[in-house]
Design an enzyme around this catalytic site. Structure first.
Site, PDB file in Angstrom:
ATOM      1  NE  ARG A 314      26.125  41.105  32.800  1.00  0.00           N
ATOM      2  CZ  ARG A 314      25.671  40.167  31.957  1.00  0.00           C
ATOM      3  NH1 ARG A 314      24.441  39.698  32.078  1.00  0.00           N
ATOM      4  NH2 ARG A 314      26.442  39.681  31.019  1.00  0.00           N
ATOM      5  CD  GLU A 716      27.109  36.511  36.640  1.00  0.00           C
ATOM      6  OE1 GLU A 716      27.175  36.257  35.430  1.00  0.00           O
ATOM      7  OE2 GLU A 716      27.426  37.602  37.113  1.00  0.00           O
TER       8      GLU A 716
HETATM    9  N1  MTE Z   1      29.297  29.074  42.757  1.00  0.00           N
HETATM   10  C1  MTE Z   1      30.153  28.806  43.756  1.00  0.00           C
HETATM   11  N2  MTE Z   1      30.029  27.664  44.441  1.00  0.00           N
HETATM   12  N3  MTE Z   1      31.141  29.693  44.102  1.00  0.00           N
HETATM   13  C2  MTE Z   1      31.290  30.888  43.442  1.00  0.00           C
HETATM   14  O1  MTE Z   1      32.182  31.666  43.768  1.00  0.00           O
HETATM   15  N4  MTE Z   1      30.453  32.371  41.656  1.00  0.00           N
HETATM   16  C3  MTE Z   1      29.304  32.753  40.838  1.00  0.00           C
HETATM   17  C4  MTE Z   1      28.737  31.524  40.113  1.00  0.00           C
HETATM   18  N5  MTE Z   1      28.545  30.441  41.037  1.00  0.00           N
HETATM   19  C5  MTE Z   1      30.384  31.196  42.377  1.00  0.00           C
HETATM   20  C6  MTE Z   1      29.402  30.222  42.051  1.00  0.00           C
HETATM   21  C7  MTE Z   1      29.617  33.769  39.841  1.00  0.00           C
HETATM   22  S1  MTE Z   1      29.641  35.382  40.309  1.00  0.00           S
HETATM   23  C8  MTE Z   1      29.862  33.453  38.535  1.00  0.00           C
HETATM   24  S2  MTE Z   1      30.147  34.643  37.379  1.00  0.00           S
HETATM   25  C9  MTE Z   1      29.904  32.061  38.077  1.00  0.00           C
HETATM   26  O2  MTE Z   1      29.681  31.137  39.132  1.00  0.00           O
HETATM   27  C10 MTE Z   1      31.269  31.799  37.458  1.00  0.00           C
HETATM   28  O3  MTE Z   1      31.430  30.504  37.072  1.00  0.00           O
HETATM   29  P1  MTE Z   1      30.850  29.899  35.696  1.00  0.00           P
HETATM   30  O4  MTE Z   1      30.988  30.948  34.651  1.00  0.00           O
HETATM   31  O5  MTE Z   1      31.697  28.720  35.451  1.00  0.00           O
HETATM   32  O6  MTE Z   1      29.414  29.574  35.976  1.00  0.00           O
HETATM   33  N1  LUZ Z   2      30.826  42.145  31.744  1.00  0.00           N
HETATM   34  C1  LUZ Z   2      29.930  41.282  32.248  1.00  0.00           C
HETATM   35  C2  LUZ Z   2      32.066  42.281  32.229  1.00  0.00           C
HETATM   36  O1  LUZ Z   2      28.827  41.206  31.748  1.00  0.00           O
HETATM   37  N2  LUZ Z   2      30.295  40.517  33.271  1.00  0.00           N
HETATM   38  C3  LUZ Z   2      31.515  40.563  33.829  1.00  0.00           C
HETATM   39  O2  LUZ Z   2      31.771  39.853  34.786  1.00  0.00           O
HETATM   40  C4  LUZ Z   2      32.462  41.491  33.299  1.00  0.00           C
HETATM   41  N3  LUZ Z   2      33.699  41.606  33.793  1.00  0.00           N
HETATM   42  C5  LUZ Z   2      34.538  42.476  33.254  1.00  0.00           C
HETATM   43  C6  LUZ Z   2      34.131  43.274  32.208  1.00  0.00           C
HETATM   44  N4  LUZ Z   2      32.912  43.159  31.709  1.00  0.00           N
HETATM   45 MO1  MOS Z   3      30.546  36.771  38.442  1.00  0.00          MO
HETATM   46  S1  MOS Z   3      29.918  38.505  39.291  1.00  0.00           S
HETATM   47  O1  MOS Z   3      30.508  37.475  36.834  1.00  0.00           O
HETATM   48  O2  MOS Z   3      32.181  36.828  38.871  1.00  0.00           O
END
Ligand code: MTE
Ligand code: LUZ
Ligand code: MOS
Length: 767
Positions: A314, A716
């Site tokens: 990524r 993210e």
């Molecule tokens: N928001 C909150 N409040 N708590 C979390 O742990 N994790 C983040 C983001 N926002 C997170 C958050 C991460 S790393 C990801 S990948 C996404 O939420 C995952 O949730 P979603 O795919 O439903 O957006």
């Molecule tokens: N790829 C990605 C992944 O783009 N995001 C992820 O969180 C992930 N996790 C596992 C394997 N590939």
């Molecule tokens: Mo988020 S780093 O893809 O859990």
């Protein structure tokens, strides 16, 4: 309330009231079954060593201790790695970092278990250890072979470029700092079964690894999670070691076992965001347009593979950020070091990849004496030309030009830039800085098969609806969004729909809730399930009015068909009496994806999310401290499923990114011991770190792909909005050299680094 409203309605988070009243149940709040015992872990005190002997006699004799377990007590496979089998559950003869769990103590109380862990006598023979990505690179010590993506003829184009820029950069890692620490509560069931409550983003993976460690079938193990108190990537793979240890203890002792880490142990054991070291070589023309770029990124992977390969991939696919690179060589190596195994953290390598090119843009601008924003805009991807990424995906949904133009106006960028330069001329100590940075973030797991999801929807006879799906709730509002989508599909108000705990016995073989795809995947699956039920109810309604072509409208908790209408619950009751199935499953897989991971070419992303931010800072050039005066964010969440929740994600992601780039610094000592393992020494942002003026807007846009309600993933991408703070700081520093010098500034921009950069910029400035 119309159904349209129920969908885009800024409904509060489904647990908002419970969160604030303290009633929301986390795993440690569950009523403990009688007979529950508590586990704590004994950790390695050597970074790399052979274990000669372990004397646990005093541990065993310690008050309240019921059992002490080691690697040999694991029935099945002693491994919990998500990709490669190089993550021992308990160290077996070899330790690879300070903090690695070696044994588990089970006692009547948590305090007793913790006390006992310190009474072990372990004899080690130390081995040579590596700690930094630079050291790993020098020794060619990698967890997987280096990867690279090449487009065009970068070497040739670098040779002939009118201007050339070379440099290095370091960016630190980051602790996830979820407020609820890692926790697992394992409860033995009849016939060798196990029920595991685990704070995890990836219940199916926990089920898989526990089954493997316990030598059981997956159908004997149920993993359940109602909500996490934050995950941020830290509970994607690294909840596994705790899930496995709690389960191994529960299997051995046939007692419920709770393993809840305290903050210091959590930080000592678990992996963090990868820190990066970059070496770049860029060619550009007199307009500041990049004609060729070569970058080598080295990640600190830590002692094991974990998720480092997809993180590195990524990073490679985000080095371009919003910029067209006709000729590029982008290389990434996962350096193996004797530190915690670095893992997923919001952005998953994307922020690290993109930060490097932002540094390059900033440097080119100052080399040419231009405003960095001008250089950034000249390099933006085009709409119909200059729109192919180095990995060959065509960027079809580019809105960065109009998004940045809108933000430039709303933030008053040009005028404030002039004012800041004037201010700096008459302010010898306090210097202001301003920066606008863009982001483009690819949405989808970069491992194609992970882009699938399932859901199960039940309609009960009172018309209330229960949704189960493969996603997990970590505070991001996924359950709220999914309940909204189901309510919308069935024409119900939101109070009639509830999403419940994620369980591996409801929806099987799920992907991690990660890569921001939670709603994209699971809401689509849930919508499809609800749609199936709706189709059956339509049939019932048509039968009731005796018109097989009649239009049937679901709205306002009512179903209307020709002149007749029923309360939704009435129609459900009638359907039941006709023996119509009132529950359904749904399945979704993201279309259009393909990825050749060896060539690093293809379409890894379904679409891109965009955003931009402007930040203004005040830097004290005597102390190196800074203050964030104002930030304007404009972020593209497509047609937001829930604008209130999305704005929360944008704000939270931004602030978390500001922490990463300014105050959060991980420090390991010369022996490889993490010194910053508590909030006393590791500084996450607090209320005072929020900008004094904070304008946050969603960009009006519709996803060109038919995603759920044309929304875009939002979890993210906003973390990258924090770039503007880092480059505003650098702008303020550059003012001491009349913007002639590119201040050397690694991240995080702590006061120490800022002061250092000020000194260097001053000393190199022409008088
Ligand atoms: N928001 C909150 N409040 N708590 C979390 O742990 N994790 C983040 C983001 N926002 C997170 C958050 C991460 S790393 C990801 S990948 C996404 O939420 C995952 O949730 P979603 O795919 O439903 O957006
Ligand atoms: N790829 C990605 C992944 O783009 N995001 C992820 O969180 C992930 N996790 C596992 C394997 N590939
Ligand atoms: Mo988020 S780093 O893809 O859990």
């Amino acid at each position: 309330m119309s159904t349209e409203q129920s969908l885009s309605h800024a409904a509060p988070h489904e647990s908002a009231a419970l969160h604030t009243s303290g009633e929301a149940t986390y795993i440690d709040d569950l009523l403990e079954l009688s007979g529950t015992l508590h586990a704590a872990l004994g950790l390695s005190e050597q970074a790399h060593a052979i274990i000669n002997t372990i004397d646990l006699s005093q541990v065993t004799a310690s008050e309240g201790v019921v059992a002490v377990l080691q690697a040999g007590d694991i029935t099945g496979i002693n491994d919990c790695g998500p990709i490669n089998q190089d993550d021992p559950i308990l160290a077996d003869g070899l330790v690879q970092y300070i903090g690695q769990p070696i044994f588990a103590v089970v006692a009547h109380t948590l305090e007793q278990a913790r006390m006992a862990t310190h009474k072990a006598k372990i004899d080690y023979t130390p081995l040579p250890a590596l700690f930094t990505p630079e050291e790993a690179q020098a020794q060619q010590h990698f967890v997987v072979p280096p990867m690279q993506c090449v487009q065009g003829e970068p070497a040739k184009k670098l040779e002939t470029a009118p201007h050339r820029l070379q440099g290095t950069l370091k960016v630190g890692g980051q602790e996830q700092f979820y407020l609820e620490g890692q926790i697992s509560y394992a409860i033995p069931q009849e016939d060798n079964g196990l029920h595991l409550y685990c704070s995890t983003q990836h219940p199916s993976e926990m089920q898989h690894l526990v089954a493997q460690a316990l030598k059981l079938n997956k159908h004997q193990i149920t993993v359940e999670i109602r909500r996490m108190g934050g995950g941020f990537g830290g509970k994607e793979s690294q909840s596994a070691i705790f899930a496995c240890i709690a389960s191994v203890c529960a299997q051995q002792l046939q007692r419920p076992i709770k393993l809840r880490l305290d903050r210091d142990d959590d930080m000592m054991i678990t992996g963090k965001r990868h820190c990066f070291y970059y070496d770049y070589d860029v060619g550009y023309d007199k307009h500041g347009r990049i004609v060729a770029a070569a970058v080598n990124m080295v990640l600190r992977a830590g002692f094991s593979t974990d998720l480092s390969p997809p993180v590195a991939a990524r990073a490679v696919c985000h080095f371009d950020n919003a910029y067209y690179l006709s000729d590029a060589q982008i290389k990434a190596s996962c350096g193996q070091t004797n530190t915690q195994s670095a893992t997923a953290f919001r952005g998953f390598g994307g922020p690290q990849g993109a930060l490097a090119i932002e540094m390059i843009m900033d440097n080119i601008a100052r080399e040419l004496g231009e405003d960095p924003l001008t250089i950034r805009k000249r390099n933006f991807y085009g709409k119909t030309t200059r729109n192919v990424t180095p990995y060959d995906q065509v960027v079809r949904d580019n809105v960065i030009h109009e998004l940045v133009a809108e933000l430039e106006v709303s933030s008053d960028y040009a005028k404030r830039q002039v004012e800041i330069k004037t201010f700096n001329q008459s302010s010898p100590v306090l210097k202001k800085g301003l920066a606008l940075t863009p982001l483009k973030f690819g949405i989808s797991f970069n491992v194609v098969h992970l882009n699938q999801a399932g859901a199960l929807v039940h309609v009960y006879l009172d018309g209330s609806v229960l949704v189960n799906h493969g996603g997990t709730e970590m505070g991001q509002g996924l359950h709220t969004k999914i309940a909204q989508v189901v309510a919308n599909e069935l024409g119900l108000s939101l109070t009639h729909v509830k999403a419940t705990a994620t369980r591996t016995d409801k929806v099987a073989n799920t992907s991690a809730t990660a890569a921001s795809t939670g709603a994209d995947l699971n809401a689509m699956a849930a919508m499809k399930a609800a749609h199936s039920i709706k189709q059956r109810l339509i049939k019932v309604a048509r039968t009731l009015v005796n018109d097989s072509q009649a239009e049937v409208i679901f709205a306002d908790d009512t179903v209307q068909c020709n002149a007749d209408h029923w309360a939704f619950s009435e129609l459900v009751q009638l359907a039941y009496e006709q023996r119509v199935q009132l529950w359904a499953d749904g399945f979704y897989k993201t279309p259009k994806l393909n990825w050749d991971k060896d060539a690093m070419k293809g379409n890894p992303f379904y679409y891109f999310a965009y955003g931009a931010s402007v930040s203004e800072v005040l830097v004290d050039t005597l102390t190196g401290e800074f203050k964030l005066l104002r930030t304007d964010l404009l972020h593209d969440a497509g047609e937001a499923l829930n604008p209130a929740i999305d704005i929360g994600q944008v704000e939270g992601g931004f602030i978390q990114g500001v922490g990463w780039l300014t105050t959060e610094e991980l420090v390991w000592d010369a022996r490889g011991k993490l010194m910053t393992h508590a909030p006393s020494t590791y500084k996450i942002p607090a209320v005072n770190d929020c900008p004094e003026i904070f304008n946050v807007q969603l960009f009006e846009n519709s996803n060109r792909e038919p995603t759920i309600m044309r929304s875009k993933a939002v979890g993210e991408p906003p973390l990258l909005l924090a770039f503007s703070v880092f480059f505003a700081i650098r702008d303020a520093i550059a003012s001491v050299s009349n913007y002639e010098i590119n201040p050397p500034l690694d991240a995080p921009a702590t006061p120490e680094r800022i002061l250092n950069a000020v000194t260097q910029a001053r000393s190199q400035a022409s008088p």
